[in-house]
Design an enzyme around this catalytic site. Structure first.
Site, PDB file in Angstrom:
ATOM      1  NE  ARG A 153     -11.923   6.950   4.485  1.00  0.00           N
ATOM      2  CZ  ARG A 153     -12.304   5.992   5.343  1.00  0.00           C
ATOM      3  NH1 ARG A 153     -13.117   5.034   4.960  1.00  0.00           N
ATOM      4  NH2 ARG A 153     -11.882   6.007   6.586  1.00  0.00           N
ATOM      5  NE  ARG A 163      -3.704  15.918  -3.823  1.00  0.00           N
ATOM      6  CZ  ARG A 163      -2.825  16.146  -4.774  1.00  0.00           C
ATOM      7  NH1 ARG A 163      -2.780  15.349  -5.829  1.00  0.00           N
ATOM      8  NH2 ARG A 163      -1.997  17.158  -4.695  1.00  0.00           N
ATOM      9  CB  VAL A 169      -0.901   0.003   1.261  1.00  0.00           C
ATOM     10  CG1 VAL A 169      -1.715   1.284   1.326  1.00  0.00           C
ATOM     11  CG2 VAL A 169      -1.792  -1.225   1.279  1.00  0.00           C
ATOM     12  CB  THR A 170       2.981   3.111  -1.834  1.00  0.00           C
ATOM     13  OG1 THR A 170       2.750   2.964  -3.236  1.00  0.00           O
ATOM     14  CG2 THR A 170       3.816   1.950  -1.324  1.00  0.00           C
ATOM     15  CB  VAL A 171      -0.678   7.356  -1.352  1.00  0.00           C
ATOM     16  CG1 VAL A 171      -1.127   8.645  -2.036  1.00  0.00           C
ATOM     17  CG2 VAL A 171      -1.846   6.379  -1.279  1.00  0.00           C
ATOM     18  CG  LEU A 201      -5.243   9.170  -4.201  1.00  0.00           C
ATOM     19  CD1 LEU A 201      -3.928   9.257  -4.964  1.00  0.00           C
ATOM     20  CD2 LEU A 201      -6.404   9.215  -5.188  1.00  0.00           C
ATOM     21  CE1 TYR A 215      -3.599   0.283   5.890  1.00  0.00           C
ATOM     22  CE2 TYR A 215      -1.731   0.224   7.373  1.00  0.00           C
ATOM     23  CZ  TYR A 215      -2.248   0.375   6.104  1.00  0.00           C
ATOM     24  OH  TYR A 215      -1.408   0.617   5.046  1.00  0.00           O
ATOM     25  CB  THR A 218       4.443   1.040   7.656  1.00  0.00           C
ATOM     26  OG1 THR A 218       3.288   1.689   7.152  1.00  0.00           O
ATOM     27  CG2 THR A 218       5.058   0.159   6.591  1.00  0.00           C
ATOM     28  CD  GLU A 219       2.898   6.150   9.564  1.00  0.00           C
ATOM     29  OE1 GLU A 219       2.484   7.048  10.292  1.00  0.00           O
ATOM     30  OE2 GLU A 219       3.024   6.274   8.332  1.00  0.00           O
ATOM     31  CG  PHE A 241       1.614 -10.441   4.686  1.00  0.00           C
ATOM     32  CD1 PHE A 241       1.521 -11.071   5.915  1.00  0.00           C
ATOM     33  CD2 PHE A 241       0.543  -9.652   4.266  1.00  0.00           C
ATOM     34  CE1 PHE A 241       0.380 -10.928   6.713  1.00  0.00           C
ATOM     35  CE2 PHE A 241      -0.606  -9.508   5.055  1.00  0.00           C
ATOM     36  CZ  PHE A 241      -0.673 -10.145   6.273  1.00  0.00           C
TER      37      PHE A 241
END
Ligand SMILES: CC(=O)SCCNC(=O)CCNC(=O)[C@H](O)C(C)(C)COP(=O)(O)OP(=O)(O)OC[C@H]1O[C@@H](n2cnc3c(N)ncnc32)[C@H](O)[C@@H]1OP(=O)(O)O
Length: 473
Positions: free
Chosen positions: A142, A138, A129-131, A140, A170, A165-166, A473
């Site tokens: 979500r 903005r 998952v990256t933006v 994305l 979530y 990661t944080e 993972f």
């Protein structure tokens, strides 16, 4: 795919790979969301997926992928039938990354989680998952998350899982931290003394052979260890040193050993690396340690701590309730240096998820679940009086001001007729038994009718052992 490259403006939606799922505008940009798979034939046949891989490596601050990294990544994604999602900008200014490089990425695939007594529950695993920072906040993520969870729910997955990661991201999507790991250090200046003799024998092994053996041995661990999550093809080259996607090369320092039972059948393995021996204490880092049974893991620990020229052994995937600490004659030689969350659980279908796991008590409890994404929202009864868990949706819960305001983390109220109430992320944390209900109630995350109701919930959700898995993972 023939998306426009470096176009200063593009009046209409770009051609996107696979299926277009949504058009969206935010922050002065127009985006198209797309969903696609990875076919055979590597980068030559999957140019859009190769661009997608470049985007995720950039998102995680990793080096631009070399050809081998791209081929290997596409190969495991093809083998695991990974579903890729991306958000594509319609236009980019001069010198910006091209429009066929997604500004947001998301991947999911089918796996399983051991929910107790050897039961493997089908699960949707989410990762990558990256933006892009210049397009973040903005909405994305979500949109990608909502599209994927909607699809997973439609496809009948009882739960979705991820590693985060944080810890702050979530919960709003209904995920709760559900398994935990420890980083430990064991003093190996003198050979590890255990209170009871270990079983079997250990032999140093060839990396290629261990790579072939490891998936089978891992499967035995996975079927035994409650909390374990399935692995995918990229784990084996990574953990045996054949090839690491970061830093994109083999790791010839990784060594392997296999454990054998009394019939000389392999039943566990360890892979490890000596840290540069220019400073003291001399340190060995365990990369992967998998025993078909806990006594095999102890024997593998005895092996790594008995090696000459090693003062201490480090491992980042030790269980929170670690038999090793109790098996050691001198417990002071076992030191916990960190503890962190590993797998996060998102219940998508309370009937399938709650009926799948085992329970010790016989009885009945009514739970009110608050789920701002809707999947698990409502009042549910868990009934184990027949010895087999039966879960039924009793109806909607009364709407609250937070529901009406569309809050993603709404406050929890106890409706008439319910014994306990919580958000669905809290159920995710309870699901595998990593935390007591009373702890979450003290943290203000569970509302219980009274002490008896809270104790009932605790008794239902408690498990004989703390959940433990070695899959990242
Ligand atoms: C499962 C995995 O792969 S874990 C890896 C996650 N990826 C990373 O850490 C890479 C670096 N970070 C990023 O790529 C991005 O910042 C992301 C993916 C974390 C967030 O993407 P965005 O598109 O900015 O998120 P989006 O705008 O959709 O926000 C969704 C919600 O999450 C919240 N949110 C987003 N990022 C964070 C954050 N870092 N911490 C807390 N909340 C966050 C937003 O406030 C928003 O809340 P709301 O919908 O309740 O109002």
């Amino acid at each position: 795919m023939d998306a426009q490259q470096n176009a200063p403006t593009a009046p209409e939606a770009p051609a996107v790979p696979g299926r277009m799922t949504e058009a969206y505008s935010a922050g002065g940009h127009d985006y198209t969301f797309a969903e696609f798979g990875v076919g055979p034939g590597g980068t030559a046949r999957n140019p859009a997926a190769a661009e997608w891989v470049r985007a995720i490596r950039q998102g995680f601050h990793q080096a631009e992928p070399c050809e081998e990294t791209l081929e290997r990544t596409l190969s495991w994604m093809h083998a695991e039938r990974v579903r890729l999602r991306g958000a594509y900008p319609h236009a980019v200014p001069e010198a910006a990354l091209p429009t066929d490089r997604p500004v947001a990425s998301f991947a999911s695939w089918e796996g399983s989680v051991n929910v107790g007594r050897g039961r493997l529950l089908r699960a949707r695993l989410i990762s990558e998952v990256t933006v892009r920072p210049t397009h973040s906040r903005r909405g994305l993520l979500r949109r990608l998350m909502t599209a994927d969870l909607d699809r997973a729910r439609r496809d009948g997955y009882p739960v979705a899982l991820l590693t985060a990661t944080e810890a702050t991201i979530y919960g709003r999507f209904g995920f709760g931290a559900a398994t935990f790991l420890r980083e430990v250090q064991v003093d190996a200046t003198t050979r590890l003394q255990l209170k009871a003799p270990t079983v079997g024998t250990v032999e140093m092994a060839d990396g290629d052979a261990v790579r072939r053996l490891a998936p089978v041995l891992f499967q035995r661990f996975h079927e035994r260890s409650h909390g374990s999550v399935s692995r995918v093809a990229y784990h084996w080259p990574e953990y045996t040193g054949e090839y690491q996607l970061t830093p994109q090369k083999p790791d010839p320092e990784i060594r392997c050993a296999v454990h054998y039972d009394d019939a000389m059948q392999p039943d566990g393995y360890v892979t490890y690396r000596f840290e540069p021996n220019t400073s003291y204490p001399l340190t060995l880092t365990v990369v992967d340690l998998v025993g078909a049974t806990p006594d095999v893991s102890l024997a593998l620990w005895e092996f790594v701590t008995s090696l000459d020229l090693v003062d201490r052994v480090r491992f980042r995937r030790a269980p929170v309730e670690d038999p090793l600490a109790w098996a050691m004659v001198d417990r002071a030689k076992y030191r916990v240096t960190a503890e962190f969350d590993e797998v996060w659980v998102r219940v998508l279908d309370p009937v399938a998820a709650l009926e799948a796991r085992p329970y010790t008590p016989r009885g009945r409890i009514v739970l009110s679940l608050v789920d701002s994404m809707g999947y698990a929202d409502g009042i549910w009864e868990l009934d184990t009086t027949s010895g087999r868990p039966v879960v039924e949706r009793l109806g909607d819960r009364p709407r609250t001001a937070d529901d009406d305001a569309g809050r993603s983390v709404p406050a929890v109220e106890l409706p008439e007729g319910a014994d306990v109430a919580m958000r669905v992320d809290v159920l995710g944390s309870l699901y595998l038994g990593a935390v007591k209900a009373s702890t979450l109630e003290q943290a203000g995350l569970i509302v219980a009718r009274d002490e008896d109701a809270l104790r009932d919930l605790q008794d239902f959700m408690e498990t004989p052992t703390a959940p433990y898995g070695v899959t990242h993972f």
